[in-house]
Design a protein around this motif. Sequence first.
Motif, PDB file in Angstrom:
ATOM      1  N   GLU A  20      -0.151  -5.192   3.405  1.00  0.00           N
ATOM      2  CA  GLU A  20       1.521  -5.664   3.006  1.00  0.00           C
ATOM      3  C   GLU A  20       2.038  -5.129   1.604  1.00  0.00           C
ATOM      4  OE1 GLU A  20       2.947  -9.375   4.808  1.00  0.00           O
ATOM      5  OE2 GLU A  20       1.179 -10.256   4.030  1.00  0.00           O
TER       6      GLU A  20
ATOM      7  N   ALA B  71       5.492  -3.923   1.739  1.00  0.00           N
ATOM      8  CA  ALA B  71       6.379  -5.052   1.763  1.00  0.00           C
ATOM      9  C   ALA B  71       6.651  -5.707   0.526  1.00  0.00           C
ATOM     10  CB  ALA B  71       6.057  -6.381   2.840  1.00  0.00           C
TER      11      ALA B  71
ATOM     12  N   PHE C 103       2.370 -13.030   0.752  1.00  0.00           N
ATOM     13  CA  PHE C 103       1.696 -11.843   1.325  1.00  0.00           C
ATOM     14  C   PHE C 103       0.344 -12.033   1.729  1.00  0.00           C
ATOM     15  CE2 PHE C 103       5.410 -10.439  -1.258  1.00  0.00           C
ATOM     16  CZ  PHE C 103       6.156  -9.623  -0.608  1.00  0.00           C
TER      17      PHE C 103
ATOM     18  N   ASP D  31      -1.944 -10.301   3.843  1.00  0.00           N
ATOM     19  CA  ASP D  31      -2.553  -9.122   4.332  1.00  0.00           C
ATOM     20  C   ASP D  31      -2.442  -8.022   3.326  1.00  0.00           C
ATOM     21  OD1 ASP D  31      -3.634  -6.855   5.443  1.00  0.00           O
ATOM     22  OD2 ASP D  31      -3.171  -7.538   7.364  1.00  0.00           O
TER      23      ASP D  31
END
Length: 151
Positions: free
Chosen positions: A128, A131, A123, A125
Amino acid sequence: MHSPVPQRRRVVLSTVSSDSHTWNLVFLQLLLQELGHEVVNLGPCVPDDLVVAAVREHRPHAVVISSVNGHGHLDGVRLARALRAHPDTRDVPAVIGGKLGVAGADDGAMAAELIAAGFDRVFIDAGELDALTGYLAMLPARDRLQVTGAR
């Protein structure tokens, strides 16, 4: 905002060995706990062998590594290889995120190398977080990972 997950997951949380930052760990711990996960926060500057030992001891559903100092790529590759080298930790899902490099480094190339070394997801960013939490929620529900070797 994030909704709580239906199945509690155990997560081992740490930085890479050279990263002394703690605010990121506190934030992630609180976020994951708010979502219903059990978090074992190892703190900053944890040597690779202690991460491996903690994963063996706690048998988590996942390992989450956060990097703020820009050495996530260098230290992360080594950590992923250490996790994948041990029979008790080689199949535990492991993710890394944050600042992976410094001075215009190619995040895509670093992410590819981290995946090749053994991380399941990278990950890049800070945006995220959804996510990450979605990834954890999709992990197979089970009480504990099976340990193959003696502790």
